[in-house]
Design a protein around this motif. Structure first.
Motif, PDB file in Angstrom:
ATOM      1  N   LEU A   1       7.864   6.576   3.381  1.00  0.00           N
ATOM      2  CA  LEU A   1       7.838   6.202   4.788  1.00  0.00           C
ATOM      3  C   LEU A   1       6.224   6.551   5.408  1.00  0.00           C
ATOM      4  O   LEU A   1       5.751   5.563   6.169  1.00  0.00           O
ATOM      5  CB  LEU A   1       8.603   7.097   5.730  1.00  0.00           C
ATOM      6  N   LYS A   2       5.640   7.444   4.758  1.00  0.00           N
ATOM      7  CA  LYS A   2       4.104   7.580   5.334  1.00  0.00           C
ATOM      8  C   LYS A   2       3.172   6.533   4.694  1.00  0.00           C
ATOM      9  O   LYS A   2       2.145   6.242   5.566  1.00  0.00           O
ATOM     10  CB  LYS A   2       3.719   8.849   4.315  1.00  0.00           C
ATOM     11  N   THR A   3       3.613   5.635   3.641  1.00  0.00           N
ATOM     12  CA  THR A   3       2.752   4.365   3.611  1.00  0.00           C
ATOM     13  C   THR A   3       2.921   3.319   4.750  1.00  0.00           C
ATOM     14  O   THR A   3       1.953   2.485   4.851  1.00  0.00           O
ATOM     15  CB  THR A   3       3.224   3.745   2.215  1.00  0.00           C
ATOM     16  N   PHE A   4       3.806   3.605   5.571  1.00  0.00           N
ATOM     17  CA  PHE A   4       3.952   2.469   6.711  1.00  0.00           C
ATOM     18  C   PHE A   4       3.613   3.105   7.956  1.00  0.00           C
ATOM     19  O   PHE A   4       3.668   2.352   9.243  1.00  0.00           O
ATOM     20  CB  PHE A   4       5.437   2.033   6.693  1.00  0.00           C
ATOM     21  N   THR A   5       3.317   4.372   8.163  1.00  0.00           N
ATOM     22  CA  THR A   5       3.292   5.089   9.480  1.00  0.00           C
ATOM     23  C   THR A   5       2.085   5.921   9.522  1.00  0.00           C
ATOM     24  O   THR A   5       1.533   6.317   8.608  1.00  0.00           O
ATOM     25  CB  THR A   5       4.717   5.941   9.600  1.00  0.00           C
TER      26      THR A   5
ATOM     27  N   ALA B   1       0.326  -0.982  12.908  1.00  0.00           N
ATOM     28  CA  ALA B   1       0.047  -2.449  13.239  1.00  0.00           C
ATOM     29  C   ALA B   1       0.045  -3.094  11.672  1.00  0.00           C
ATOM     30  O   ALA B   1      -0.519  -2.540  10.799  1.00  0.00           O
ATOM     31  CB  ALA B   1      -1.127  -2.626  14.149  1.00  0.00           C
ATOM     32  N   GLY B   2       0.606  -4.481  11.946  1.00  0.00           N
ATOM     33  CA  GLY B   2       0.715  -5.122  10.560  1.00  0.00           C
ATOM     34  C   GLY B   2       1.870  -5.218   9.661  1.00  0.00           C
ATOM     35  O   GLY B   2       2.223  -6.090   8.917  1.00  0.00           O
ATOM     36  N   VAL B   3       2.849  -4.250   9.939  1.00  0.00           N
ATOM     37  CA  VAL B   3       4.069  -4.175   9.446  1.00  0.00           C
ATOM     38  C   VAL B   3       4.998  -5.477   9.980  1.00  0.00           C
ATOM     39  O   VAL B   3       5.066  -5.852  11.259  1.00  0.00           O
ATOM     40  CB  VAL B   3       4.919  -2.840   9.610  1.00  0.00           C
ATOM     41  N   GLU B   4       5.603  -6.076   9.016  1.00  0.00           N
ATOM     42  CA  GLU B   4       6.436  -7.234   9.582  1.00  0.00           C
ATOM     43  C   GLU B   4       7.710  -7.128   9.073  1.00  0.00           C
ATOM     44  O   GLU B   4       8.118  -6.379   7.923  1.00  0.00           O
ATOM     45  CB  GLU B   4       5.846  -8.596   8.748  1.00  0.00           C
ATOM     46  N   PHE B   5       8.800  -7.487   9.963  1.00  0.00           N
ATOM     47  CA  PHE B   5      10.322  -7.331   9.735  1.00  0.00           C
ATOM     48  C   PHE B   5      10.905  -8.793   9.702  1.00  0.00           C
ATOM     49  O   PHE B   5      10.434  -9.528  10.371  1.00  0.00           O
ATOM     50  CB  PHE B   5      10.782  -6.567  10.683  1.00  0.00           C
TER      51      PHE B   5
END
Length: 220
Positions: free
Chosen positions: A128-132, A158-162
């Motif tokens: 989770l830390k890699t995204f937050t 910012a930059g994460v896509e779903f």
């Protein structure tokens, strides 16, 4: 049935709260058992309804004809007609994951193996830390931080896509018009989205070119 494939891109830090906390984090974000964040279907559907209401109101305020749009109430609340029959329109929204669902399942299988074989290394919290990142906030009293008010929350970077899907059962052009515009209009989500957090952009990947504001307004 009609299906829209939708991509959500996080444009600024966003907090999709899970209602959970731990020793280090006061407000955690939603994530799966492997530590991968996702965008809950129920939350997206609620935001989509709010966006649809905005679209309908904008058309009315601009003096544009709304006869080519379904009303948000009929579309999202399955209102009954004059005869008492409940509309058979239905919107089915999936959870949104960091990649299309087929690929997401493969990633989960790989993480499941790694976390079982090497639990001391591949922990969900580390994934989770890699995204937050963590943001801190406090309340002020007379320009001074109030005692005991320091609070932190986990935010998606910012930059994460779903990626996810919206399925519409028994659709017609009026329904598809409203949903297409509501998706495009959706620009904010999550906690504190009026205070610099939660900016998003939404895109229909398989969008038909007929779904444009100009064509919808003209009834084309």
């Amino acid at each position: 049935m009609e299906e829209f494939e939708v991509k959500i891109k996080v444009e600024s830090p966003i907090h999709l709260g899970s209602g959970q906390a731990n020793v280090n984090i006061d407000a955690e974000i939603v994530h799966d058992s492997y530590g991968l964040p996702y965008f809950p279907a129920k939350r997206f559907k609620g935001l989509l309804y709010e966006s649809a209401v905005e679209i309908f109101e904008m058309f009315e305020l601009a003096g544009m004809d709304t006869e080519n749009l379904e009303t948000p109430e009929n579309l999202f609340h399955r209102m009954s007609d004059d005869s008492g029959n409940v509309s058979d329109i239905q919107i089915v929204v999936s959870n949104f994951y960091i990649c299309p669902f087929d690929k997401y399942k493969k990633i989960c299988a790989e993480w499941d193996f790694l976390q079982k074989e090497y639990p001391e290394i591949f922990r969900p919290s580390e994934v989770l830390k890699t995204f937050t990142s963590i943001r801190y906030q406090t309340a002020l009293e007379n320009g001074i931080a109030a005692k005991g008010s320091l609070h932190n929350l986990n935010v998606l970077n910012a930059g994460v896509e779903f990626f996810g899907k919206i399925e519409i059962l028994n659709p017609n052009d009026k329904i598809l018009n409203l949903i297409a515009l509501a998706i495009k209009n959706l620009t904010a989500a999550g906690t504190k989205r009026n205070r610099g957090f939660g900016k998003i952009s939404c895109e229909i990947i398989n969008l038909d070119k007929k779904f444009s504001v100009e064509k919808i307004a003209k009834g084309a």
